[in-house]
Design a protein around this motif. Structure first.
Motif, short mmCIF file in Angstrom:
data_model
loop_
_atom_site.label_atom_id
_atom_site.label_comp_id
_atom_site.label_asym_id
_atom_site.label_seq_id
_atom_site.Cartn_x
_atom_site.Cartn_y
_atom_site.Cartn_z
N PHE A 1 0.85 -1.19 0.00
CA PHE A 1 0.00 0.00 0.00
C PHE A 1 0.89 1.25 0.00
CE2 PHE A 1 1.03 -0.79 4.36
CZ PHE A 1 1.00 0.43 5.02
N PRO A 2 0.43 2.31 -0.69
CA PRO A 2 1.24 3.53 -0.79
C PRO A 2 1.01 4.46 0.40
CG PRO A 2 -0.71 3.76 -2.13
CD PRO A 2 -0.78 2.38 -1.53
N VAL A 3 2.06 5.12 0.84
CA VAL A 3 1.96 6.10 1.92
C VAL A 3 2.75 7.35 1.55
CG1 VAL A 3 1.67 4.39 3.76
CG2 VAL A 3 3.97 5.16 3.16
N GLU A 4 2.34 8.45 2.16
CA GLU A 4 3.14 9.67 2.10
C GLU A 4 3.90 9.73 3.42
OE1 GLU A 4 2.04 13.99 0.68
OE2 GLU A 4 1.55 13.77 2.80
N VAL A 5 5.22 9.88 3.36
CA VAL A 5 6.07 9.84 4.54
C VAL A 5 6.64 11.23 4.81
CG1 VAL A 5 8.10 8.81 5.61
CG2 VAL A 5 6.70 7.46 4.03
#
Length: 332
Positions: A231-235
């Motif tokens: 799953f994609p995340v903004e870090v």
């Protein structure tokens, strides 16, 4: 004869002590073994608000310098010294003459003064330190509450590994307990290769280096859940400590799965629009070609029609001329 130098040395020593006692920056109180005040210095007067004359001769029990609980602590301290038990510094709350409170750190020691045993109590005002400590604890509690209760997955990276995280991070990754993800590198909770084709381990090190050099860094990342799903995340990495032995990064993840799906749908819509535009343009070009062809045909038919009309006019003129000639011949 030998006692005179000793007596002089003792006298000189007491005079030296008296000078140090009077000008010491900390508050000095001396009591006898029963807790009766024997002396106090200028700093003690300033600290307590009492003149030394108001203290000398008063019992520690009746001086109204402490609340009942604090008085028990002070008496226990004196009793321990009289009993010969070594005690560390203690903290007590003093009631000043104006009834305001002041936090003290008190160190006590036996001394011989005027050939009598005394207890020297050295008190230092630690009110500001206590207040600062209280504010620090409150700030730490506030930070911990924000950390634990945040809906965003929040983690702490120390020297490249996760050392703490909140409940939201555990839930986002699909683990049951915090310890399942602690002491791991970010790349261990990620696919081997990121979306841009770079290896997760190498890219993670680069991202942390950027945060270390710039103070913070925001980027997109693909993580892997406990069940294996990606799953994609903004870090967002924020540097909060950097020493030779520890580099600590505050980390916030935001799941951007919905945003990515929306972007994909938007791309599909744009592509569909482009296809519609291309198709419509082709239709218009075909229609325009057909119109041009029809226009050419109309022009051709118009030319034929105009030529026919012109010939009819010529014939009409010729007939009229012949009729005129016939009429002339008839009149002859």
């Amino acid at each position: 004869m030998n006692q005179i130098p000793v007596s002089n040395d003792l006298k000189a020593s007491e005079e030296k002590f008296r000078t140090l006692f009077e000008f010491a920056p900390d508050a000095y109180f001396t009591t006898d073994l029963k807790g009766i005040f024997v002396d106090a210095n200028a700093a003690a007067e300033k600290l307590s608000g009492y003149k030394r004359e108001e203290l000398i001769g008063k019992s520690l029990l009746k001086a109204e310098l402490f609340s009942p609980s604090q008085l028990r602590k002070a008496v226990a301290r004196l009793t321990a010294y009289v009993a010969g038990k070594v005690q560390e510094a203690i903290e007590v709350t003093l009631i000043k003459k104006d009834k305001t409170l002041v936090e003290l750190e008190v160190v006590s020691a036996f001394i011989i003064l005027d050939n009598k045993k005394r207890v020297l109590n050295i008190a230092r005002d630690i009110s500001r330190e206590k207040q600062a400590l209280s504010l620090l604890k409150a700030s730490e509690k506030k930070y911990r509450d924000l950390f634990e209760k945040s809906r965003d997955a929040t983690l702490i990276i120390e020297n490249g590994r996760f050392v703490d995280c909140n409940k939201a991070a555990v839930q986002m990754l699909g683990f049951r307990r915090k310890k399942e993800l602690l002491d791991k590198y970010p790349s261990e909770l990620s696919p081997e290769i990121q979306a841009d084709g770079e290896k997760s381990y190498e890219k993670a090190a680069k991202m942390m280096d950027i945060a270390l050099n710039k103070g913070s860094h925001r980027f997109e990342w693909v993580h892997q859940k406990a069940n294996g799903d990606f799953f994609p995340v903004e870090v967002l990495l924020t540097l909060i400590q950097s020493h030779d032995d520890a580099i600590v990064l505050h980390t916030v993840w935001r799941d951007i799965t919905k945003r990515k799906l929306a972007e994909q749908e938007l791309d599909k819509y744009h592509n569909h629009l482009e296809e519609l535009i291309v198709g419509r343009t082709l239709e218009l070009e075909i229609s325009n070609a057909e119109l041009l062809d029809k226009n050419k045909k109309l022009e051709h038919y118009n030319d034929l029609f105009v030529g026919r009309e012109f010939r009819i006019k010529e014939l009409r003129e010729q007939v009229e001329a012949m009729e005129k000639e016939n009429n002339k011949l008839r009149n002859l």
